[in-house]
Design a protein around this motif. Structure first.
Motif, PDB file in Angstrom:
ATOM      1  N   CYS A 255      26.345  41.178   7.422  1.00 53.85           N
ATOM      2  CA  CYS A 255      26.486  40.952   8.967  1.00 53.85           C
ATOM      3  C   CYS A 255      26.415  41.987   9.805  1.00 53.85           C
ATOM      4  O   CYS A 255      27.065  42.959   9.507  1.00 53.85           O
ATOM      5  CB  CYS A 255      27.675  40.147   9.196  1.00 53.85           C
ATOM      6  N   ASN A 256      25.893  42.044  10.929  1.00 49.32           N
ATOM      7  CA  ASN A 256      25.786  43.038  11.999  1.00 49.32           C
ATOM      8  C   ASN A 256      26.979  43.250  12.689  1.00 49.32           C
ATOM      9  O   ASN A 256      26.882  42.944  13.953  1.00 49.32           O
ATOM     10  CB  ASN A 256      24.470  42.875  12.671  1.00 49.32           C
ATOM     11  N   TYR A 257      27.971  43.282  12.017  1.00 47.50           N
ATOM     12  CA  TYR A 257      29.510  43.619  12.350  1.00 47.50           C
ATOM     13  C   TYR A 257      30.210  44.549  11.675  1.00 47.50           C
ATOM     14  O   TYR A 257      29.912  44.685  10.530  1.00 47.50           O
ATOM     15  CB  TYR A 257      30.084  41.974  12.407  1.00 47.50           C
ATOM     16  N   VAL A 296      23.860  45.289  16.603  1.00 47.75           N
ATOM     17  CA  VAL A 296      25.557  45.351  15.761  1.00 47.75           C
ATOM     18  C   VAL A 296      26.588  45.034  16.765  1.00 47.75           C
ATOM     19  O   VAL A 296      26.283  45.277  17.988  1.00 47.75           O
ATOM     20  CB  VAL A 296      25.826  46.676  15.157  1.00 47.75           C
ATOM     21  N   HIS A 401      26.670  38.195  13.550  1.00 51.87           N
ATOM     22  CA  HIS A 401      27.467  39.264  14.242  1.00 51.87           C
ATOM     23  C   HIS A 401      28.712  39.232  14.664  1.00 51.87           C
ATOM     24  O   HIS A 401      29.459  39.979  15.160  1.00 51.87           O
ATOM     25  CB  HIS A 401      26.336  40.335  15.284  1.00 51.87           C
ATOM     26  N   THR A 445      18.605  36.637  16.259  1.00 50.99           N
ATOM     27  CA  THR A 445      19.358  37.115  15.174  1.00 50.99           C
ATOM     28  C   THR A 445      19.306  36.259  13.867  1.00 50.99           C
ATOM     29  O   THR A 445      20.255  35.263  13.687  1.00 50.99           O
ATOM     30  CB  THR A 445      20.855  37.357  15.483  1.00 50.99           C
TER      31      THR A 445
END
Ligand code: SAH
Ligand code: SF4
Ligand code: F3S
Length: 447
Positions: A255-257, A296, A401, A445
């Motif tokens: 995940c873009n986190y 992100v 995210h 996304t």
């Protein structure tokens, strides 16, 4: 098991504690115990506790006071304190609250069934060992809250020595869980329908096994067929690397986190905190990540009013917020903790000054978040449905995210993932409408 049939666990603290409650529940259920409806209804009451700030420990002591009358009216009940307050206070808990039967630290939780065997014959049992084998738990027994999203410990303890933090004392030295062990749990979970895993560690990105580092771990878990999302908390700026950025960029399941706590924006304070990096290093980490992974979402932790923090230091932290533009932020007033070196500083910041700074910081962050969230307007995101929405919509869920989305959809919808177009943005979440995508198109996304 001689402690009756029903157990009840109350949990405070971080995701690691939430997960450890799942593990202890599994151990108890393997012994034939069943979950009770509440403390009154239970033969065994366990508090799984957090000691990170004074207030967290205080809540546990208050709760123990409340449980005294329950024990008096039913002396058959067994009461235990688990986790970080157990380690912080140890045998003192028995003196302060003699109705407590059991005190077990966070690295000794596997001892709970053994201690319960003895609890009817021996008063005041305690295990505060920092067992290295605590990372080698049996994953088949875990009593998970959610069958689609699973917590997974990959590294335990902390070998840093931040001057304000009690965690190295409560959780002991860092130990990485072996790679093969982690991977077999991931495969086991995915075969049983888990779509998302969240990798846990106090410094999760410090994980290592032989020649493998955390970037390798992300890539190898990402290669497990059927797994849709991989999250991880908490990352430390000293262990953040270009290799991790590349794994986040390349591996579509990751995940873009990123939760990357800076703690302060002042180099002087960072030095006194013994964080081991500068403000410049921190900003460079997130700058490089944003360049490689533009969508992100970023969050952090900040402590205000650390001993010796001047107005100028605090302004530097406010200025860091401008540079970092966090999508969400957890901010705390410094709280002196036993077994930490910052309590020795004589220049403690008065409570009123801490409060004023915290309010200013949080107000500034609200403004930043409101603007940051506007970038989601009109976007179509894939949302993993989490349940009913508390905000007047029917359902809510999270994007890859980590953005919370509220939306309308039939409540009985069995879909785990839906596409939602964002129509309104707020400070902490957004709302939108469910959309069907024509075949061949993918949400902005994608996973
Ligand atoms: N391992 C993580 C943090 C674990 S504790 C890391 O190094 O980033 C979670 C958060 O609690 C910390 O990030 C810090 O912001 C806060 N915290 C820890 N000790 C504290 C204290 N004594 N007073 C106030 N906040 C504290
Ligand atoms: Fe505490 Fe620092 Fe370890 Fe994080 S890295 S758990 S803040 S000592
Ligand atoms: Fe609290 Fe222990 Fe977690 S102090 S934040 S429960 S590591």
């Amino acid at each position: 098991m001689p402690v009756g049939q029903r157990y009840h666990i109350e949990t405070w603290g971080c995701q690691m504690n939430a997960h450890e409650t799942e593990r202890v529940s599994g151990l108890l259920e393997a012994q034939g115990l069943r979950r009770a409806d509440g403390a009154r209804d239970a033969d065994l009451i366990l508090l799984n506790t957090c000691a990170v700030r004074e207030g967290a420990t205080g809540k546990v002591l208050t709760r123990l006071g409340e449980l005294r009358s329950l024990k008096e009216s039913d002396p058959h009940k067994v009461i235990g304190v688990l986790g970080c307050v157990a380690q912080e206070r140890g045998a003192e808990l028995f003196r302060r609250a003699p109705h407590v039967d059991l005190v077990v630290g966070p690295r000794a939780l596997a001892s709970v069934p053994r201690l319960l065997e003895q609890v009817r014959t021996t008063r005041h049992l305690m295990d505060l060992e920092h067992y290295t084998e605590s990372v080698l738990y049996g994953h088949e027994q875990i009593r998970r809250q959610d069958s689609r999203k699973a917590y997974l410990t990959v590294i335990e303890g902390c070998s840093k020595a931040c001057s304000y933090c009690i965690v190295p004392f409560t959780r002991g030295r860092e130990v990485s869980r072996p790679f093969a062990n982690i991977l077999s749990e991931v495969r086991y979970l995915v075969e049983r329908g888990t779509l998302e895993v969240e990798l846990l560690g106090q410094n999760v990105n410090a994980w290592r096994d032989g020649g493998r580092d955390f970037a390798d771990l992300l890539r190898e878990i990402g290669a497990v067929a059927g797994l849709r999302r991989i999250r991880f908390v908490t990352s430390h700026p000293l262990h953040f690397s270009q290799r991790i950025i590349e794994a986040m960029r390349d591996c579509k399941q990751v995940c873009n986190y990123l939760h990357l706590p800076p703690q302060s924006g002042s180099d002087r304070v960072l030095r006194r905190m013994k964080r081991g990096y500068t403000r410049r290093h921190y900003l460079a980490c997130i700058g490089a990540l944003r360049q490689a992974v533009p969508d992100v979402r970023l969050s952090g932790d900040i402590i205000v009013g650390f001993p010796g923090e001047t107005d100028e230091d605090f302004e530097a932290t406010l200025d860091l917020l401008e540079g970092a533009r966090f999508d969400s932020l957890f901010s705390f007033r410094y709280s002196p903790r036993p077994h930490t070196t910052a309590t020795e500083f004589t220049d403690q910041v008065p409570r009123a000054v801490q409060d004023g700074r915290l309010a200013r910081l949080q107000e500034r962050q609200r403004q930043i978040q409101e603007v940051a969230n506007r970038r989601h307007l009109g976007q179509i995101y894939e949302v993993r449905v989490e349940g009913p929405s508390p905000k007047g919509h029917t359902l809510c869920g999270r994007t890859a995210h980590g953005l919370m989305v509220h939306f309308e959809a039939p409540r009985e919808s069995p879909d785990s993932f839906v596409n939602v177009q964002v129509t309104r943005t707020g400070i902490h979440s957004v709302s939108g409408e469910r959309v069907e995508l024509s075949p061949g198109t993918s949400p902005i996304t994608a996973l």
